[in-house]
Design a protein around this motif. Structure first.
Motif, PDB file in Angstrom:
ATOM      1  N   ALA A 139      31.752  44.763  31.286  1.00 26.87           N
ATOM      2  CA  ALA A 139      32.642  44.791  30.120  1.00 26.87           C
ATOM      3  C   ALA A 139      34.060  44.493  30.444  1.00 26.87           C
ATOM      4  CB  ALA A 139      32.191  46.136  29.376  1.00 26.87           C
ATOM      5  N   ARG A 140      34.729  44.973  31.410  1.00 28.34           N
ATOM      6  CA  ARG A 140      35.929  44.561  31.805  1.00 28.34           C
ATOM      7  C   ARG A 140      36.330  43.270  32.049  1.00 28.34           C
ATOM      8  NH1 ARG A 140      37.378  49.945  35.208  1.00 28.34           N
ATOM      9  NH2 ARG A 140      36.818  51.447  33.731  1.00 28.34           N
ATOM     10  N   GLU A 141      35.252  42.295  32.415  1.00 33.35           N
ATOM     11  CA  GLU A 141      35.232  41.006  32.992  1.00 33.35           C
ATOM     12  C   GLU A 141      36.178  41.024  34.276  1.00 33.35           C
ATOM     13  OE1 GLU A 141      37.052  38.271  29.957  1.00 33.35           O
ATOM     14  OE2 GLU A 141      35.203  38.331  28.884  1.00 33.35           O
ATOM     15  N   HIS A 142      35.445  41.921  35.177  1.00 35.05           N
ATOM     16  CA  HIS A 142      36.128  42.362  36.332  1.00 35.05           C
ATOM     17  C   HIS A 142      36.485  40.639  37.270  1.00 35.05           C
ATOM     18  CE1 HIS A 142      37.529  44.233  40.258  1.00 35.05           C
ATOM     19  NE2 HIS A 142      36.336  43.770  40.750  1.00 35.05           N
ATOM     20  N   ARG A 143      37.594  40.891  37.683  1.00 34.29           N
ATOM     21  CA  ARG A 143      37.604  39.473  38.567  1.00 34.29           C
ATOM     22  C   ARG A 143      38.274  39.782  39.981  1.00 34.29           C
ATOM     23  NH1 ARG A 143      38.789  34.556  35.554  1.00 34.29           N
ATOM     24  NH2 ARG A 143      38.072  34.732  33.503  1.00 34.29           N
ATOM     25  N   ILE A 144      37.947  38.948  40.745  1.00 35.87           N
ATOM     26  CA  ILE A 144      38.655  38.856  42.180  1.00 35.87           C
ATOM     27  C   ILE A 144      39.158  37.602  42.413  1.00 35.87           C
ATOM     28  CG2 ILE A 144      38.262  39.116  44.641  1.00 35.87           C
ATOM     29  CD1 ILE A 144      36.106  41.410  44.026  1.00 35.87           C
ATOM     30  N   ALA A 145      40.581  37.750  42.713  1.00 36.09           N
ATOM     31  CA  ALA A 145      41.255  36.404  43.199  1.00 36.09           C
ATOM     32  C   ALA A 145      40.502  35.709  44.633  1.00 36.09           C
ATOM     33  CB  ALA A 145      42.569  36.593  43.352  1.00 36.09           C
ATOM     34  N   ALA A 146      40.728  34.457  44.702  1.00 37.27           N
ATOM     35  CA  ALA A 146      40.308  33.845  45.935  1.00 37.27           C
ATOM     36  C   ALA A 146      40.869  34.500  47.221  1.00 37.27           C
ATOM     37  CB  ALA A 146      40.376  32.412  45.954  1.00 37.27           C
ATOM     38  N   GLY A 147      40.115  34.745  48.106  1.00 35.02           N
ATOM     39  CA  GLY A 147      40.864  35.602  49.262  1.00 35.02           C
ATOM     40  C   GLY A 147      41.126  37.136  49.124  1.00 35.02           C
ATOM     41  N   GLU A 148      40.939  37.630  48.059  1.00 31.82           N
ATOM     42  CA  GLU A 148      40.758  38.731  47.843  1.00 31.82           C
ATOM     43  C   GLU A 148      39.746  39.783  48.220  1.00 31.82           C
ATOM     44  OE1 GLU A 148      41.847  42.226  44.312  1.00 31.82           O
ATOM     45  OE2 GLU A 148      41.871  39.941  43.907  1.00 31.82           O
ATOM     46  N   GLY A 149      39.775  40.698  49.166  1.00 30.40           N
ATOM     47  CA  GLY A 149      38.560  41.667  49.606  1.00 30.40           C
ATOM     48  C   GLY A 149      37.603  40.699  50.358  1.00 30.40           C
ATOM     49  N   ILE A 150      36.507  41.551  50.648  1.00 31.34           N
ATOM     50  CA  ILE A 150      35.471  41.068  51.449  1.00 31.34           C
ATOM     51  C   ILE A 150      34.786  39.774  50.486  1.00 31.34           C
ATOM     52  CG2 ILE A 150      33.397  41.390  52.282  1.00 31.34           C
ATOM     53  CD1 ILE A 150      34.404  44.352  53.027  1.00 31.34           C
ATOM     54  N   ALA A 167      32.180  31.689  40.156  1.00 30.63           N
ATOM     55  CA  ALA A 167      33.418  31.178  40.337  1.00 30.63           C
ATOM     56  C   ALA A 167      33.785  30.729  38.877  1.00 30.63           C
ATOM     57  CB  ALA A 167      33.584  29.865  41.172  1.00 30.63           C
ATOM     58  N   ASP A 168      35.082  30.943  38.624  1.00 34.54           N
ATOM     59  CA  ASP A 168      35.583  30.459  37.225  1.00 34.54           C
ATOM     60  C   ASP A 168      36.348  29.236  37.540  1.00 34.54           C
ATOM     61  OD1 ASP A 168      36.832  29.919  34.892  1.00 34.54           O
ATOM     62  OD2 ASP A 168      37.862  31.925  34.633  1.00 34.54           O
ATOM     63  N   PRO A 169      35.662  28.153  36.941  1.00 39.02           N
ATOM     64  CA  PRO A 169      36.421  26.695  37.533  1.00 39.02           C
ATOM     65  C   PRO A 169      37.906  26.577  37.085  1.00 39.02           C
ATOM     66  CG  PRO A 169      34.733  26.275  35.686  1.00 39.02           C
ATOM     67  CD  PRO A 169      34.658  27.808  36.281  1.00 39.02           C
ATOM     68  N   GLU A 170      38.074  27.145  35.848  1.00 36.08           N
ATOM     69  CA  GLU A 170      39.402  26.957  35.534  1.00 36.08           C
ATOM     70  C   GLU A 170      40.549  27.700  36.178  1.00 36.08           C
ATOM     71  OE1 GLU A 170      39.641  28.217  31.134  1.00 36.08           O
ATOM     72  OE2 GLU A 170      38.221  26.483  30.551  1.00 36.08           O
ATOM     73  N   SER A 171      40.293  29.010  36.604  1.00 32.87           N
ATOM     74  CA  SER A 171      41.246  29.885  37.100  1.00 32.87           C
ATOM     75  C   SER A 171      40.837  29.878  38.730  1.00 32.87           C
ATOM     76  CB  SER A 171      41.552  31.365  36.850  1.00 32.87           C
ATOM     77  OG  SER A 171      40.038  31.938  36.867  1.00 32.87           O
ATOM     78  N   GLY A 172      39.913  29.500  39.057  1.00 36.44           N
ATOM     79  CA  GLY A 172      39.354  29.895  40.639  1.00 36.44           C
ATOM     80  C   GLY A 172      39.421  31.299  41.020  1.00 36.44           C
ATOM     81  N   ASP A 173      39.348  32.282  40.014  1.00 33.29           N
ATOM     82  CA  ASP A 173      38.975  33.382  40.240  1.00 33.29           C
ATOM     83  C   ASP A 173      37.160  33.568  40.284  1.00 33.29           C
ATOM     84  OD1 ASP A 173      41.523  34.225  40.516  1.00 33.29           O
ATOM     85  OD2 ASP A 173      41.536  34.964  38.321  1.00 33.29           O
ATOM     86  N   PHE A 174      37.051  34.574  40.869  1.00 36.11           N
ATOM     87  CA  PHE A 174      35.455  35.076  40.880  1.00 36.11           C
ATOM     88  C   PHE A 174      35.171  36.200  39.669  1.00 36.11           C
ATOM     89  CE2 PHE A 174      36.242  32.695  44.717  1.00 36.11           C
ATOM     90  CZ  PHE A 174      35.234  32.001  44.948  1.00 36.11           C
ATOM     91  N   VAL A 175      34.212  35.871  38.801  1.00 40.09           N
ATOM     92  CA  VAL A 175      34.138  36.826  37.812  1.00 40.09           C
ATOM     93  C   VAL A 175      32.735  37.557  37.821  1.00 40.09           C
ATOM     94  CG1 VAL A 175      33.852  36.708  35.325  1.00 40.09           C
ATOM     95  CG2 VAL A 175      35.404  35.167  36.274  1.00 40.09           C
ATOM     96  N   MET A 176      32.628  38.894  37.965  1.00 37.42           N
ATOM     97  CA  MET A 176      31.555  39.553  37.824  1.00 37.42           C
ATOM     98  C   MET A 176      30.656  39.261  36.800  1.00 37.42           C
ATOM     99  SD  MET A 176      29.348  42.381  37.538  1.00 37.42           S
ATOM    100  CE  MET A 176      30.414  43.752  36.769  1.00 37.42           C
ATOM    101  N   ARG A 177      29.396  38.614  37.028  1.00 34.64           N
ATOM    102  CA  ARG A 177      28.481  38.497  35.966  1.00 34.64           C
ATOM    103  C   ARG A 177      27.317  39.204  35.842  1.00 34.64           C
ATOM    104  NH1 ARG A 177      28.136  32.881  34.689  1.00 34.64           N
ATOM    105  NH2 ARG A 177      26.125  33.419  33.521  1.00 34.64           N
TER     106      ARG A 177
END
Length: 880
Positions: free
Chosen positions: A538-549, A516-526
């Motif tokens: 490399a693209r810093e892929h993100r998924i918003a909260a509630g998005e997808g599985i 979890a990214d504490p600032e945006s609330g998104d989930f970042v692929m680490r």
């Protein structure tokens, strides 16, 4: 034993006897008429002697009809001769009466003797015929019995038997049938006719009358003289045969009905009692031999079954080495070999997940894809069997309503399917097929069920072995994952190791971890496995909260998995993962707090199961502990580094304080005599009686004393207590340019080129400009001194927005810093220069620290050294 004769045979015999007697009487009457007319016309010419010719019709009557008819014919002839003589006037007188009497006696003797002679002759012929017939019969019967005993191949034995019976019965054709008491049906076995004969093609339907069933039911030989007019067989069957008459010989041993021998004749045939009795004797002998042969074949079949079951049992014990596919193939081969009439055999396996039957083993199909069709539960006979759990035997697919044609016309007529069960668990089915109708019986059902049991054991063993191997593989994989987590303390390295270990050890298509990214609330692929993971990271892929599985799992805090992502409304497909069919997301929790999310992707034909949830959950728990440990370690390391930095700073400050007090004392003590010297030099300068050389020397001494005084002043200023108001906004780019202008001549003399890369947007900083100038000068001069044979001096500045600092670097192409000096390069008196004091970098370090900055030194990979200085852009109030 007297053999009953059928009504057809009796009528035919009567007709034949009538024709024979008619011919005989015709011959007798012909001779009689010939004699009568001849005697009537010739007696007047030749006299009574002509009556001697009456012996010919008398002999014919006696020869054809026996002694009694011969005597009657003799007496009739004597009377006829007397009437004839009286009519012609030649009645014998007294002298001739004795000759007439003698002639009458001879005629009577002729009538008697010819009948006796004919009887003796018939007896002789009949005896010889019986002997020859008996001899031939016994020879043929012996040959047939010997062929039955010696011949090992049943088909060849029956074919030879059909030929021998044709000769024995003097028939045109011979058919041998088998009676199946379990199916209550007749099956063709062998014949001495072409394969195109109706015998091999006609269907002997259950309950339909035919020559075999009629003879077996009657228990004795039956004769059919006219195939167009008989009640012993259905017209549908018998009228397909070209023969005109038949004899049906039942083959019965004790109470066991084995079948029948049916001899055919192209013309109507008369069957003598002797031939019928011989046929009956042959049938008894053949039935005994066939019964023994069948018992022997049954014994051999039982032995083959036992051996096959033994081979299968041995294979079952070595399933791990042989493999499930080979064991199942052995079972279908055994089914084809052991169950009569079987032409194809198939084992279908139940796919619990897809709820379909897929092939496990096949044999007997010309088409490579034969028997490999997938079937849904309830579809086809195999689909019905897997649902009901009971064996289904389709005797004829054309008439059985349970059989529903799917697609093309089936090439088989009989089909039997039995379930493969382990307790109540459905594992699959085993099927056998035959092009013959009514091919399988209850014994075949028992054997096929037994083979199905062996198949279930093989499948269960394979499942157990697979489960054990999988559990061992998972245990080893978990151990390796755990070891990897234990040995890794860097969080990023820990996450990457986890995804790589999961993909490698559990054969997942793709594994990734989100935090979890504490600032945006998104989930970042680490961390992500393989090349796809590297691209997404490399693209810093993100998924918003509630998005997808993944987002759903983060919101609910519970694991989620599906084997059909297209059915999940919230699923969002990643373009780099177009083939994903199954996905599993599990939260990584510690004390109720979600630290991250483990995301597993799988592609067909593989899929995820509850076992994967347990497995990945265990890894997630280990990962949570490892992350806490890594975080604790990282915090501890930061604390240790901070403590060490503070301790080093205290030591350094103490050293600098001591050095400052020492330098202040020394500079104070030096300043007084230095001022006296300067005063004296100024007085001497006023003198006029110095030579030119003396004046020049005096100027030099005066200049050096002024430089020494300035140096002492700078030392005192460096270690003088600093006030906030002493800091003014200073532009580092300008200071660097000023210093360059000061040393540019010196750079040219040493053949050193200078490059400056200023940041045009570099902000001003609060600083003591003279001290910062001193730092720049020290760093540039050190760089120049390291390039004794020329080189390049590069200076650059930049603004660091993230830390709100400016950075300026000084790099050279010299020989670099000695590795043993590098760790202590900023300590006092550390130097390897012949003329240096080792205080320049120490003073520079102290100045930078006073400005709340920091300075580092390192060797460049391309040669030379580089010094980096960070200075904050903060307001001067931080120095209070």
């Amino acid at each position: 034993m007297k053999v009953p004769i059928s009504k057809d045979a009796t009528i035919t015999g009567m007709k034949s006897n009538f024709r024979s007697h008619l011919v005989k009487w015709g011959l007798v009457f012909g001779l009689t008429l010939l004699y009568a007319f001849g005697a009537f016309f010739l007696m007047p010419i030749f006299g009574p002697v002509i009556t001697a010719f009456s012996i010919f019709p008398i002999a014919a009557v006696s020869w054809y009809f026996g002694t009694v008819w011969g005597i009657i014919a003799s007496l009739t002839a004597i009377g006829f001769n007397l009437l004839l003589a009286a009519n012609t006037g030649d009645f014998p007188g007294a002298p001739n009466q004795k000759y007439f009497l003698l002639g009458s006696i001879l005629l009577t003797f002729a009538g008697i003797s010819m009948g006796v002679l004919k009887k003796k002759y018939d007896e002789y012929l009949h005896t010889n015929a019986q002997l020859r017939s008996r001899e031939n019969f016994l020879a043929l019967l012996n040959n047939m019995t010997r062929s039955i005993i010696i011949e090992q191949n049943f088909d060849r034995m029956m074919q030879t038997l059909a030929k021998d019976l044709t000769t024995l019965l003097e028939a045109d054709s011979c058919y041998i049938t088998r009676w199946d008491s379990l199916k209550e049906q007749v099956f063709p076995v062998a014949a001495n006719v072409s394969p195109e004969n109706p015998f091999f093609k006609v269907e002997y339907l259950k309950g339909e009358k035919n020559l075999t069933t009629s003879a077996l039911n009657a228990g004795h030989i039956l004769i059919v003289e006219d195939t167009l007019n008989t009640e012993l067989s259905s017209p549908r069957i018998i009228q397909k045969f070209p023969e005109k008459s038949f004899i049906s010989i039942p083959l019965i041993y004790g109470e066991h009905k084995l079948g029948a021998v049916i001899a055919g004749f192209n013309q109507s045939h008369q069957f003598t009692t002797e031939k019928i009795e011989q046929a009956e004797q042959a049938s008894n002998q053949i039935a005994l031999a066939l019964w023994n042969a069948q018992q022997e074949m049954e014994l051999q079949r039982n032995l083959r079954e036992a051996k096959a079951i033994s081979d299968i049992a041995l294979a079952l014990s070595e399933t791990e080495r042989i493999g499930l596919d080979n064991v199942l193939q052995l079972i279908v081969v055994s089914a084809k070999e052991l169950i009569s009439n079987t032409e194809q055999a198939v084992i279908h396996l139940l796919d619990d997940k897809e709820q379909i039957l897929t092939y496990g083993a096949v044999i007997g199909f010309d088409d490579p894809d034969g028997g490999k069709k997938k079937m849904r539960l309830g579809e086809g006979i195999a689909g019905q069997v897997i649902l009901s759990g009971e064996t289904i035997n389709i005797s004829d697919v054309k008439t059985d309503p349970r059989f529903i044609k799917l697609g093309a016309e089936p090439t088989y007529r009989s089909l039997m399917v039995t379930p493969v069960l382990s307790g109540k668990q459905r594992l699959g089915t085993i099927s056998i097929q035959s092009s013959l109708p009514f091919a399988f019986d209850t014994n075949d059902i028992k054997l096929l069920t037994q083979l199905g049991t062996q198949a279930s054991i093989a499948i269960e063993n394979a499942h157990l072995l697979q489960s054990t191997q999988q559990a061992l593989k998972e245990s080893n994989a978990l151990y390796r994952v755990n070891q990897g987590l234990v040995t890794s303390l860097d969080p990023d390295e820990l996450l990457q190791d986890t995804v790589e270990l999961l993909q490698k050890n559990f054969d997942y298509h793709y594994v990734q971890i989100y935090v979890a990214d504490p600032e945006s609330g998104d989930f970042v692929m680490r961390a992500g496995s393989g090349k796809i993971g590297a691209q997404l990271k490399a693209r810093e892929h993100r998924i918003a909260a509630g998005e997808g599985i993944v987002g759903y799992t983060a919101e609910t805090g519970s694991s989620f998995f599906t084997n059909n992502v297209d059915d999940v409304a919230s699923f969002t497909r990643n373009p780099l993962l177009p083939d994903t069919k199954s996905e599993l997301a599990i939260p990584v929790k510690a004390n109720g707090t979600i630290l991250g999310l483990l995301d597993i992707h799988q592609v067909p034909p593989k899929y995820l199961s509850q076992r994967d949830i347990q497995l990945v959950s265990a890894v997630a728990d280990q990962l949570a502990v490892a992350l806490q440990k890594a975080d604790l370690y990282e915090t501890l390391q930061i604390s240790l580094q901070q403590e060490k930095a503070i301790r080093d700073q205290l030591v350094q400050n103490e050293r600098l304080a001591v050095m400052g007090r020492l330098l202040a004392t020394v500079s104070h003590e030096l300043n007084n005599p230095l001022q006296a010297i300067q005063n004296a030099l100024f007085l001497l300068k006023e003198e006029t009686n110095f030579s030119t050389q003396g004046k020049q020397d005096l100027e030099i001494v005066l200049a050096e004393s002024e430089r020494m005084a300035s140096m002492i002043e700078r030392l005192r200023a460096t270690y003088r207590p600093i006030q906030v108001e002493d800091f003014i906004q200073t532009q580092i780019n300008n200071i660097i340019e000023d210093v360059y202008a000061l040393i540019s001549t010196h750079l040219r003399h040493n053949q050193i080129t200078f490059e400056f890369h200023p940041d045009p947007s570099l902000p001003s900083i609060p600083a003591l400009a003279d001290q910062i100038r001193q730092v720049v000068l020290n760093l540039l001069m050190n760089a120049v001194e390291s390039m004794t044979t020329g080189g390049k001096l590069t200076v650059g500045t930049s603004f660091l927005h993230d830390t709100n600092e400016i950075l300026f670097t000084v790099s050279d192409t010299g020989k670099g810093i000695a590795p043993d000096l590098l760790p202590n390069i900023f300590e006092a008196f550390v130097t390897n220069k012949q003329r240096g004091t080792g205080l320049g970098l120490t003073i520079s370090y102290d100045i930078v620290m006073k400005h709340n900055g920091h300075i580092t030194a390192e060797n460049c990979s391309t040669g030379g050294a580089m010094f980096s200085v960070w200075l904050p852009t903060y307001n001067g109030e931080i120095f209070k």
